[in-house]
Design an enzyme around this catalytic site. Structure first.
Site, short mmCIF file in Angstrom:
data_model
loop_
_atom_site.label_atom_id
_atom_site.label_comp_id
_atom_site.label_asym_id
_atom_site.label_seq_id
_atom_site.Cartn_x
_atom_site.Cartn_y
_atom_site.Cartn_z
N SER A 136 18.79 1.96 -5.74
CA SER A 136 18.04 0.74 -6.03
C SER A 136 18.85 -0.50 -5.66
CB SER A 136 17.61 0.74 -7.50
OG SER A 136 16.61 -0.22 -7.75
N ASP A 158 6.63 4.31 -4.86
CA ASP A 158 7.64 3.31 -5.21
C ASP A 158 7.29 2.00 -4.52
OD1 ASP A 158 9.94 1.79 -5.60
OD2 ASP A 158 11.30 3.21 -4.66
N HIS A 205 10.15 5.65 -8.35
CA HIS A 205 11.46 5.00 -8.28
C HIS A 205 12.29 5.39 -9.51
CE1 HIS A 205 14.04 1.57 -6.90
NE2 HIS A 205 14.41 1.60 -8.16
#
Length: 290
Positions: A139, A232, A262
């Site tokens: 991320s 995501d 995600h």
């Protein structure tokens, strides 16, 4: 009746995570507390100071050294929240993993976190001389890993053997269809991501400068593996970055996991797809040093 794009197991985990996770307007303290909830007791790990940046080391027997930046929108998460993931990478590869406790926003805005990850990379190059160095992160940590790879190229080192980018944050604009299709209902929301960008860059900051996906020149970067989740908001910027890397002559591989959201790697042991993704990433990391 609309079919849920998540697998049943992924939906159950996604909903459980979402139920205890505040909206962005709750603020940094509430989000940080939620990220650390239910951590439990962690096994001990060796700490060090990487040019003043705290790091946690998971020593392995293989040559590869992975400099890892945790996710959390540059605002939340820490060494503890990503302890299990770092241990999984270390155990599956034998690599030494150096997890970076970079400064977080909004107390420390861009480029503080990027500076810290690059400092840890320089430290690792000196602490483990001659060993292959890989930049990795999930991320926002994927953003920092990609940014550090760009910085290392611009400065002529340290040499980086590869970059492992797990559902990375790459483009502040959030213009891909996935940012609309999966804006809500899949744990990580587009609203959260926009808030994270605001905290990281700050008023008057330049988000484009913090977006590796918008870098003008991607030539001569190390090989990349992008581990992406299909459901995501960030999926499309990851795919776009992989295409740009390939067009620039960089070896880029994409592992796109359908039915996943995600953050799904945190479900290792619960989601078969998370274990498969970790095994595939480990195989890719191991192959880099051959």
């Amino acid at each position: 009746m609309t079919t849920d794009p998540l697998t049943p197991a992924a939906r159950a985990l996604c909903d459980a995570l979402s139920a205890g996770f505040p909206r962005p307007e709750a603020g940094a303290a509430a989000l940080r507390a939620a990220a650390r909830a239910h951590l439990g007791e962690l096994p001990p790990a060796a700490g060090a100071s990487a040019h003043g940046v705290p790091v946690r080391r998971y020593e392995g027997t293989a040559d590869t050294v992975v400099v890892f930046a945790h996710g959390g929108g540059w605002v939340l998460c820490d060494l503890d929240t990503h302890d299990r993931l770092c241990r999984a990478l270390a155990s599956r590869t034998g690599a030494t993993v150096v997890s970076v406790d970079y400064r977080r926003a909004p107390e420390h805005r861009f480029p503080a976190a990027e500076d810290d990850v690059y400092a840890a990379l320089e430290w690792a190059a000196a602490a483990y001389p001659g060993r292959p160095l890989v930049l990795a992160g999930d991320s926002s940590g994927g953003n920092l890993a990609a940014a550090a790879a760009l910085r290392a190229r611009a400065r002529g080192g340290p040499p980086v053997a590869g970059q492992l980018l797990v559902y990375p944050v790459l483009d502040h604009r959030l213009e891909g269809p996935s940012a609309r299709t999966y804006a809500e209902g899949f744990f990580h929301t587009t609203a959260h991501m926009r808030w994270y960008w605001q905290q990281y860059v700050g008023p008057g900051g330049d988000p484009a400068a913090a977006s590796p996906g918008l870098a003008a020149d991607l030539r001569d970067l190390p090989p990349a593996l992008l581990v992406l989740a299909d459901c995501d908001p960030l999926r499309d910027e990851g795919l776009a970055y992989a295409r740009r890397l390939s067009a620039a002559g960089v070896r880029a591989r994409v592992q796109l996991h359908t039915g996943m959201f995600h953050g799904f790697l945190g479900g290792a042991g619960l989601l078969p797809e998370a274990d498969e993704a970790l095994d595939a990433a480990a195989a890719w990391l191991s192959a880099l040093s051959r």
